[in-house]
Design a protein around this motif. Sequence first.
Motif, PDB file in Angstrom:
ATOM      1  N   ALA A  56      41.341  34.093  39.010  1.00  0.00           N
ATOM      2  CA  ALA A  56      41.866  35.454  39.093  1.00  0.00           C
ATOM      3  C   ALA A  56      43.246  35.802  38.589  1.00  0.00           C
ATOM      4  O   ALA A  56      43.830  36.739  38.978  1.00  0.00           O
ATOM      5  CB  ALA A  56      42.006  35.737  40.898  1.00  0.00           C
ATOM      6  N   VAL A  75      43.313  37.860  34.451  1.00  0.00           N
ATOM      7  CA  VAL A  75      41.943  37.844  33.882  1.00  0.00           C
ATOM      8  C   VAL A  75      41.706  39.150  32.732  1.00  0.00           C
ATOM      9  O   VAL A  75      40.944  38.492  31.664  1.00  0.00           O
ATOM     10  CB  VAL A  75      41.097  38.182  35.125  1.00  0.00           C
ATOM     11  N   ASP A  76      42.354  39.987  32.891  1.00  0.00           N
ATOM     12  CA  ASP A  76      42.267  41.175  31.996  1.00  0.00           C
ATOM     13  C   ASP A  76      43.396  40.947  30.859  1.00  0.00           C
ATOM     14  O   ASP A  76      44.575  41.590  31.346  1.00  0.00           O
ATOM     15  CB  ASP A  76      42.240  42.541  32.639  1.00  0.00           C
ATOM     16  N   GLN A 114      43.943  39.325  40.020  1.00  0.00           N
ATOM     17  CA  GLN A 114      42.757  39.988  40.212  1.00  0.00           C
ATOM     18  C   GLN A 114      42.344  39.967  41.801  1.00  0.00           C
ATOM     19  O   GLN A 114      41.963  39.022  42.363  1.00  0.00           O
ATOM     20  CB  GLN A 114      41.486  39.294  39.416  1.00  0.00           C
ATOM     21  N   SER A 115      42.584  41.169  42.199  1.00  0.00           N
ATOM     22  CA  SER A 115      42.304  41.430  43.670  1.00  0.00           C
ATOM     23  C   SER A 115      42.111  43.015  43.729  1.00  0.00           C
ATOM     24  O   SER A 115      42.796  43.830  43.358  1.00  0.00           O
ATOM     25  CB  SER A 115      43.369  40.993  44.675  1.00  0.00           C
ATOM     26  N   ASP A 116      41.207  43.413  44.956  1.00  0.00           N
ATOM     27  CA  ASP A 116      41.334  44.918  45.344  1.00  0.00           C
ATOM     28  C   ASP A 116      42.315  45.313  46.135  1.00  0.00           C
ATOM     29  O   ASP A 116      42.496  46.514  46.544  1.00  0.00           O
ATOM     30  CB  ASP A 116      39.884  44.965  46.056  1.00  0.00           C
ATOM     31  N   TYR A 128      48.816  42.993  41.858  1.00  0.00           N
ATOM     32  CA  TYR A 128      47.586  43.004  41.865  1.00  0.00           C
ATOM     33  C   TYR A 128      46.678  44.139  41.237  1.00  0.00           C
ATOM     34  O   TYR A 128      47.052  45.396  41.359  1.00  0.00           O
ATOM     35  CB  TYR A 128      47.311  43.274  43.455  1.00  0.00           C
ATOM     36  N   SER A 129      45.703  43.610  40.655  1.00  0.00           N
ATOM     37  CA  SER A 129      44.853  44.562  39.544  1.00  0.00           C
ATOM     38  C   SER A 129      44.335  45.937  40.576  1.00  0.00           C
ATOM     39  O   SER A 129      43.987  47.106  39.974  1.00  0.00           O
ATOM     40  CB  SER A 129      43.622  44.085  39.214  1.00  0.00           C
ATOM     41  N   ASN A 166      44.219  49.840  39.309  1.00  0.00           N
ATOM     42  CA  ASN A 166      42.849  50.370  39.170  1.00  0.00           C
ATOM     43  C   ASN A 166      42.553  51.490  40.154  1.00  0.00           C
ATOM     44  O   ASN A 166      41.993  52.461  39.848  1.00  0.00           O
ATOM     45  CB  ASN A 166      41.694  49.288  39.325  1.00  0.00           C
TER      46      ASN A 166
END
Length: 296
Positions: free
Chosen positions: A91, A94-95, A131-133, A148-149, A153
């Motif tokens: 995580a 990642v991007d 990477q996390s919601d 945190y992504s 997003n």
Amino acid sequence: MLTKAIRSTSEAASAGRVARRRLRRLALQTLGASLLAGAVVACTTVQTTGEGAIGLNRKQRMSPLVSEAQLEESAKVAYAEVMQGAQQKHALNVDPAMTARVRNVAGRIIPQVGAFRPDALKWNWQVNVIQSDELNAWCMPGGKIAVYSGIINQLKLTDDELAAILGHEIAHALREHARERASEQATAGLLINVGAAGMGLGNAGADMGRLAYQTTFGLKNSRTHETEADRIGVELAARAGYDPRAAITLWQKMASASQGRSTPEFLSTHPSASTRIRDLQDYSGRVLPLYQRAHP
């Protein structure tokens, strides 16, 4: 006579116990007052940052028991552990495009920290994306940043809004809010524990005291820290050439994302969205000339 003597002896013993309890309570209260006075006197009044264009001038009290160096070392260890854990979960960064974007925005803001404290320019800054919601970002003491992504997003952040977030989180580190909170809690905890013992209230009394402190002083101080970070953040963003007014749209998005499920402000560590927006409307306007000079 014997009955009378027994009664007199019993009364004397009872009086003795009461006197001993009073003496013990007085001793504890005196000790507590002395310790508290020592803790307060030992705390140093400091100004961790310069005033900047926003005119920040609140004095802070720091305990020598909570040093800047200790917190930075602890933060370095904790940050490494978090990054290692994220890497193990695949995580971490990642991007590549998102990571590059976050580091680019941070790379423009970090050189501006000298406006508040020149020594921070020499910090070992690190910037990573997890990477996390979760809608979250933070900056540990010493300049250890994680974004945190999910916040990028889900809120569809513009670069200006991302700059507002990074400026805010960096401001917490510059202002040493973590150290200030630890100093406050150490002093308050000493007073509460000794005071509860002195009044014979036990653990339940100490718990009530801690709750009372948190709701009357602790939460308010946390809200003060958040407001300071908002104001420093918009100045850092403006100096870096990002529109400081984006902090307003950021909090409008955050308010919408919360869907009205916010905690009442007086019971929260953060100001309400409406309070923040009003304050940011004021302070983003104050630093707008810095943005206009940096981004003509």
